[in-house]
Design an enzyme around this catalytic site. Structure first.
Site, PDB file in Angstrom:
ATOM      1  N   SER A  45      21.457-119.893  21.358  1.00  0.00           N
ATOM      2  CA  SER A  45      22.280-120.001  22.569  1.00  0.00           C
ATOM      3  C   SER A  45      21.458-119.537  23.757  1.00  0.00           C
ATOM      4  O   SER A  45      20.316-119.094  23.617  1.00  0.00           O
ATOM      5  CB  SER A  45      23.554-119.144  22.449  1.00  0.00           C
ATOM      6  OG  SER A  45      23.223-117.767  22.369  1.00  0.00           O
ATOM      7  N   TYR A 187      18.865-100.050  25.921  1.00  0.00           N
ATOM      8  CA  TYR A 187      18.317-101.361  26.263  1.00  0.00           C
ATOM      9  C   TYR A 187      17.044-101.237  27.092  1.00  0.00           C
ATOM     10  O   TYR A 187      16.015-101.844  26.777  1.00  0.00           O
ATOM     11  CB  TYR A 187      19.369-102.164  27.021  1.00  0.00           C
ATOM     12  CG  TYR A 187      18.889-103.503  27.528  1.00  0.00           C
ATOM     13  CD1 TYR A 187      18.624-104.539  26.643  1.00  0.00           C
ATOM     14  CD2 TYR A 187      18.714-103.737  28.890  1.00  0.00           C
ATOM     15  CE1 TYR A 187      18.182-105.775  27.089  1.00  0.00           C
ATOM     16  CE2 TYR A 187      18.288-104.969  29.358  1.00  0.00           C
ATOM     17  CZ  TYR A 187      18.018-105.986  28.452  1.00  0.00           C
ATOM     18  OH  TYR A 187      17.578-107.212  28.912  1.00  0.00           O
TER      19      TYR A 187
END
Length: 289
Positions: A45, A187
């Site tokens: 995706s 992150y």
């Protein structure tokens, strides 16, 4: 296949200012990559998927890797309808040692080797450190996919990339070059780790004819940012726009890409760090964090 190529995120005024259009010279791209093998991780995706569709009309061999096999199969079927690109799909969670080893075995058995590796797979977590006190796995799993997996993969395939005078493309984030912000520690640390590692070895790789490109991105309208409600109305790039930037780098060999305004953010992060940290701390306090 056309439905996949349509830009499903229409840019507003601010986005048209922040994200300047990119001209993709299809003839140059075709001349550069025709007959080559291109590995794309995180290909089911978003950005990885759109890179695959941009390359669909060229005689290339795509190795598409992701966790969602059904999505990969749909992409493979749609691309191969064009009778130009050939597609090999491999379902893998690159955080799992055995599955990563399986991918590497597939690559090493490929008779044509590999010419380009697009390191796109990633995981994002938006969470206060106080909500992670008993969630050490928040950090281990982000490091596993954002740092350790691409490092291990590249260590294994570097000889193949040397042989083909290939290229590594790292789909990174502007946060790697800016002052870190709260709630994104896992992150930011993991993405910065891989960015630093790749930039560190880049001069060595160049001596052996392997080029590197780092793509520093702001928000992109992908599945990764959907869980964060605050991003719903913020300016964000379209995945197809990013895919064109990545494909352009295949023939320009540009060492890095970042939005035009990134330099101002870097300057502010350096010159006004103390001020920005105080402002951020005050904002968090007002939110009751």
């Amino acid at each position: 296949m056309e439905k996949k190529l349509i830009n499903d995120h229409t840019y507003g005024i601010w986005e048209r200012i922040l994200f300047q259009p990119v001209f993709l010279n299809f003839n140059r791209l075709q001349q550069e990559v025709s007959g080559k093998t291109i590995l794309i991780t995180g290909a089911s995706s978003g950005i990885g998927e759109q890179v695959a569709y941009v390359l669909a009309d060229i005689n290339v061999h795509l190795i598409l890797v992701a966790r969602r096999k059904e999505n990969l199969q749909i992409i493979k079927d749609e691309i191969e309808k064009k009778n130009k690109a050939s597609v090999t799909i491999y379902r893998a969670d690159l955080r799992i040692e055995e599955e990563l080893e399986g991918l590497l075995e597939l690559i090493h058995k490929s008779p044509k080797g590999i010419d380009v590796a697009v390191c796109n797979a990633g995981l994002s977590i938006n969470r206060s450190v106080y909500e992670s006190l008993d969630r050490y796995h928040d950090f281990t799993r982000t490091m596993a996919i954002n740092y350790f997996a691409p490092v291990k993969m590249l260590l294994s395939i570097l000889p193949l990339l040397e042989k083909s005078k290939g290229q590594i493309v790292n789909v990174s984030t502007i946060n790697s070059l800016l002052m870190p912000i709260p709630f994104w520690s896992a992150y930011q640390a993991s993405k910065s780790a891989f960015d630093t590692w790749l930039r560190s070895i880049a001069p060595e790789l160049l001596q052996n004819n392997v080029s590197t490109t780092s793509i520093y991105l702001p928000l992109v309208k992908t599945d990764m940012i959907r869980p964060t409600a605050a991003y719903e109305n913020m300016p964000a790039m379209c995945p197809n726009h990013v895919a064109k930037i990545i494909c352009q780098s295949f023939y320009t060999k540009r060492k890095k890409y970042g939005p035009w305004w990134l330099i101002f953010g870097q300057l502010a992060s350096t010159l006004f760090r103390d001020v920005l940290e105080r402002i951020t701390a005050t904002a968090i306090k007002k939110r009751g964090k």
